[in-house]
Structures are given as C-alpha cells and as structure tokens.
Design a protein around this motif. Structure first.
Motif, PDB file in Angstrom:
ATOM      1  N   GLY A 101      47.188  53.051  32.796  1.00 42.20           N
ATOM      2  CA  GLY A 101      46.136  53.523  33.688  1.00 42.20           C
ATOM      3  C   GLY A 101      44.897  52.658  33.666  1.00 42.20           C
ATOM      4  N   LEU A 102      44.696  51.929  32.592  1.00 40.05           N
ATOM      5  CA  LEU A 102      43.519  51.058  32.507  1.00 40.05           C
ATOM      6  C   LEU A 102      43.609  49.866  33.461  1.00 40.05           C
ATOM      7  CD1 LEU A 102      42.683  50.917  28.702  1.00 40.05           C
ATOM      8  CD2 LEU A 102      41.188  51.668  30.533  1.00 40.05           C
ATOM      9  N   ILE A 103      44.818  49.437  33.778  1.00 40.41           N
ATOM     10  CA  ILE A 103      44.976  48.241  34.623  1.00 40.41           C
ATOM     11  C   ILE A 103      44.409  48.456  36.023  1.00 40.41           C
ATOM     12  CG2 ILE A 103      46.652  46.652  35.625  1.00 40.41           C
ATOM     13  CD1 ILE A 103      48.364  47.190  33.091  1.00 40.41           C
ATOM     14  N   PRO A 104      44.829  49.497  36.761  1.00 39.17           N
ATOM     15  CA  PRO A 104      44.241  49.658  38.094  1.00 39.17           C
ATOM     16  C   PRO A 104      42.771  50.066  38.062  1.00 39.17           C
ATOM     17  CG  PRO A 104      45.769  51.443  37.639  1.00 39.17           C
ATOM     18  CD  PRO A 104      45.915  50.452  36.525  1.00 39.17           C
ATOM     19  N   LEU A 105      42.375  50.825  37.029  1.00 41.46           N
ATOM     20  CA  LEU A 105      40.971  51.231  36.960  1.00 41.46           C
ATOM     21  C   LEU A 105      40.049  50.067  36.642  1.00 41.46           C
ATOM     22  CD1 LEU A 105      41.044  54.710  35.216  1.00 41.46           C
ATOM     23  CD2 LEU A 105      40.271  54.172  37.509  1.00 41.46           C
ATOM     24  N   THR A 106      40.569  49.040  36.011  1.00 39.33           N
ATOM     25  CA  THR A 106      39.750  47.865  35.714  1.00 39.33           C
ATOM     26  C   THR A 106      39.591  46.988  36.950  1.00 39.33           C
ATOM     27  OG1 THR A 106      40.609  47.900  33.463  1.00 39.33           O
ATOM     28  CG2 THR A 106      39.531  45.898  34.162  1.00 39.33           C
ATOM     29  N   ALA A 108      40.241  47.975  40.325  1.00 39.62           N
ATOM     30  CA  ALA A 108      39.881  48.677  41.568  1.00 39.62           C
ATOM     31  C   ALA A 108      38.419  48.542  41.984  1.00 39.62           C
ATOM     32  CB  ALA A 108      40.271  50.147  41.462  1.00 39.62           C
ATOM     33  N   PRO A 109      37.440  48.755  41.112  1.00 43.17           N
ATOM     34  CA  PRO A 109      36.051  48.669  41.579  1.00 43.17           C
ATOM     35  C   PRO A 109      35.667  47.281  42.082  1.00 43.17           C
ATOM     36  CG  PRO A 109      36.132  49.726  39.437  1.00 43.17           C
ATOM     37  CD  PRO A 109      37.496  49.209  39.721  1.00 43.17           C
ATOM     38  N   PHE A 110      36.225  46.257  41.497  1.00 37.66           N
ATOM     39  CA  PHE A 110      35.871  44.896  41.895  1.00 37.66           C
ATOM     40  C   PHE A 110      36.654  44.453  43.128  1.00 37.66           C
ATOM     41  CE2 PHE A 110      35.305  45.220  37.270  1.00 37.66           C
ATOM     42  CZ  PHE A 110      33.939  45.092  37.232  1.00 37.66           C
ATOM     43  N   ALA A 112      37.905  46.515  45.543  1.00 35.43           N
ATOM     44  CA  ALA A 112      37.502  47.301  46.714  1.00 35.43           C
ATOM     45  C   ALA A 112      36.078  46.970  47.151  1.00 35.43           C
ATOM     46  CB  ALA A 112      37.620  48.782  46.408  1.00 35.43           C
ATOM     47  N   GLY A 113      35.264  46.515  46.241  1.00 32.89           N
ATOM     48  CA  GLY A 113      33.888  46.162  46.579  1.00 32.89           C
ATOM     49  C   GLY A 113      32.947  47.349  46.577  1.00 32.89           C
ATOM     50  N   THR A 114      33.434  48.531  46.248  1.00 29.95           N
ATOM     51  CA  THR A 114      32.570  49.707  46.181  1.00 29.95           C
ATOM     52  C   THR A 114      32.461  50.153  44.737  1.00 29.95           C
ATOM     53  OG1 THR A 114      34.426  51.209  46.483  1.00 29.95           O
ATOM     54  CG2 THR A 114      33.282  50.480  48.469  1.00 29.95           C
ATOM     55  N   LEU A 115      31.328  50.727  44.428  1.00 31.62           N
ATOM     56  CA  LEU A 115      31.113  51.247  43.079  1.00 31.62           C
ATOM     57  C   LEU A 115      31.072  52.766  43.165  1.00 31.62           C
ATOM     58  CD1 LEU A 115      28.425  48.713  41.900  1.00 31.62           C
ATOM     59  CD2 LEU A 115      30.836  48.743  41.349  1.00 31.62           C
ATOM     60  N   ASN A 116      32.153  53.391  42.779  1.00 30.54           N
ATOM     61  CA  ASN A 116      32.261  54.834  42.804  1.00 30.54           C
ATOM     62  C   ASN A 116      31.964  55.363  41.406  1.00 30.54           C
ATOM     63  OD1 ASN A 116      32.931  57.487  43.171  1.00 30.54           O
ATOM     64  ND2 ASN A 116      35.012  57.080  43.910  1.00 30.54           N
ATOM     65  N   PRO A 117      31.041  56.301  41.243  1.00 30.61           N
ATOM     66  CA  PRO A 117      30.752  56.828  39.907  1.00 30.61           C
ATOM     67  C   PRO A 117      31.947  57.537  39.282  1.00 30.61           C
ATOM     68  CG  PRO A 117      29.114  57.583  41.494  1.00 30.61           C
ATOM     69  CD  PRO A 117      30.137  56.831  42.248  1.00 30.61           C
ATOM     70  N   GLY A 118      32.798  58.139  40.094  1.00 27.24           N
ATOM     71  CA  GLY A 118      33.988  58.799  39.554  1.00 27.24           C
ATOM     72  C   GLY A 118      34.970  57.804  38.952  1.00 27.24           C
ATOM     73  N   ASP A 120      34.178  54.857  37.878  1.00 33.57           N
ATOM     74  CA  ASP A 120      33.514  54.291  36.706  1.00 33.57           C
ATOM     75  C   ASP A 120      33.617  55.231  35.507  1.00 33.57           C
ATOM     76  OD1 ASP A 120      32.246  52.055  35.758  1.00 33.57           O
ATOM     77  OD2 ASP A 120      30.234  52.806  36.160  1.00 33.57           O
ATOM     78  N   ALA A 121      33.439  56.531  35.740  1.00 36.32           N
ATOM     79  CA  ALA A 121      33.547  57.507  34.651  1.00 36.32           C
ATOM     80  C   ALA A 121      34.972  57.570  34.116  1.00 36.32           C
ATOM     81  CB  ALA A 121      33.099  58.877  35.144  1.00 36.32           C
ATOM     82  N   ALA A 122      35.971  57.503  35.017  1.00 39.29           N
ATOM     83  CA  ALA A 122      37.366  57.513  34.568  1.00 39.29           C
ATOM     84  C   ALA A 122      37.681  56.270  33.737  1.00 39.29           C
ATOM     85  CB  ALA A 122      38.298  57.611  35.762  1.00 39.29           C
ATOM     86  N   LEU A 123      37.151  55.120  34.168  1.00 39.91           N
ATOM     87  CA  LEU A 123      37.357  53.884  33.405  1.00 39.91           C
ATOM     88  C   LEU A 123      36.746  54.001  32.017  1.00 39.91           C
ATOM     89  CD1 LEU A 123      38.205  50.892  33.199  1.00 39.91           C
ATOM     90  CD2 LEU A 123      35.993  50.319  34.190  1.00 39.91           C
ATOM     91  N   CYS A 124      35.521  54.527  31.934  1.00 37.84           N
ATOM     92  CA  CYS A 124      34.866  54.679  30.624  1.00 37.84           C
ATOM     93  C   CYS A 124      35.635  55.639  29.728  1.00 37.84           C
ATOM     94  CB  CYS A 124      33.442  55.182  30.809  1.00 37.84           C
ATOM     95  SG  CYS A 124      32.341  53.949  31.470  1.00 37.84           S
TER      96      CYS A 124
END
Length: 190
Positions: A101-106, A108-110, A112-118, A120-124
């Motif tokens: 699960g860490l692979i797509p979460l790492t 995805a934000p970069f 897609a170009g959007t910074l979603n707090p959700g 980001d929280a899931a990644l953390c």
C-alpha cells in the motif's frame, strides 16, 4: 577465506623470512636451547605486531556475555511450542499489505499533481505502522526473551512510546504545517 590469505600476508610482511634468518643466526652462535627458544618467541612477538595491522577486529568482545543459565539437563528435549494453524500468517499478510500500500500512496500525490490531506494522512499512517512493525521485528530477532526478558520488555515499551511520539509529531505537522508531501515537494524543488 582467511586461511587462504594468511600465508600471503605472512610473505608480504616478511615474517617467515625474518623468523628463519634470526633462527639461523641464533643457531650459529653457541647458546643453549633456552636462549634459542626465547629468541624465537621474541621474534614471533615482534613480527606478530606488524601482522596485527592487517586484522579488522580485535579479539575482545564489545558486550559482556549474557547470563549463562541452563534449565533442565542435557538429556531434556528442546521445548516445542504448541502448533497453531494461523500463527504468524495474519501478521505476515498484514505487513505485506502495508508495504504494498505504500507504493501507490508514495507516488500518487506527485503524479496527480494535487495535494489531498486525506492521501497525505494515509501515507503518514502507513509509514508509521510500517516503521513500527519493522523495528518490532528487529527487537524480536535480536533481543531474545529467553536471555534478556527485561530488556525485551523495555525495548518494546520504548518502541511503543517512540511510535506514539512520532505519530503525534506527524499529526501536528499535517494539521499545523504544510504536510509531508508538500514538504517533500518543496525540498525537491529547492
């Protein structure tokens, strides 16, 4: 491997040549066997110090040995734990699911170009759980309960405290600052 290299090191340092030279000169002089033996020992001691520079580690141990307690006798069988059909399988599956699960979460934000707090929280959260499980595996492997029961418990409590502390720090960083992915993006562009 070391036994293959050792004769080469002895030849390079000249230990073998100096021992034969000094033994031959000592044998030519009219001395006793005791004097010849002490001359040979001093030669070996002096030349061994030159060879010691090639050794990577010392012979003394870094930590004192653990408690040497033998329970039972030599003829007692080794204790075998009670078998369970699911012992460790759920834990192993959980670890692999988090790592996958860490692979797509790492990425995805970069990507897609959007910074979603959700996101980001899931990644953390996944990074925190992944790190906790990794350090827990290290403690389980290298601090055995049979030899160091108190130290194992202290390490586990310290790991739990550190995980909670890092979790609170990541929460504060996510809510009161820019967040992890935005911080990485800023450092990358700096």
């Amino acid at each position: 491997m070391a036994s293959i290299i050792r004769p080469t090191l002895l030849r390079q340092t000249g230990l073998a040549a100096s021992i034969t030279r000094r033994a031959a000169s000592a044998a030519a002089a009219p001395t006793s066997i005791f004097a010849l033996n002490s001359a040979f020992r001093s030669t070996v001691a002096k030349d061994a110090m030159r060879v010691a520079a090639f050794h990577a580690s010392s012979r003394r141990s870094l930590l004192p040995p653990g408690p040497q307690v033998i329970k039972g006798s030599v003829n007692d069988p080794a204790p075998v734990p009670e078998p369970h059909s699911t012992h460790g399988s759920y834990h192993w599956t959980f670890e692999r699911a988090i790592a996958a699960g860490l692979i797509p979460l790492t990425v995805a934000p970069f990507a897609a170009g959007t910074l979603n707090p959700g996101t980001d929280a899931a990644l953390c959260a996944l990074m925190l759980v992944h790190s906790h499980l990794g350090f827990q595996a290290v403690i389980i492997d290298y601090v055995p309960t049979s030899r160091y029961p108190g130290l194992r418990k202290a390490c586990m409590w310290l790991l739990n405290a550190a995980t909670v502390l890092v979790g609170v720090g990541l929460y504060e960083f996510e809510t009161n600052d820019v967040g992890v992915t935005e911080a990485i993006k800023r450092v990358w562009k700096a």
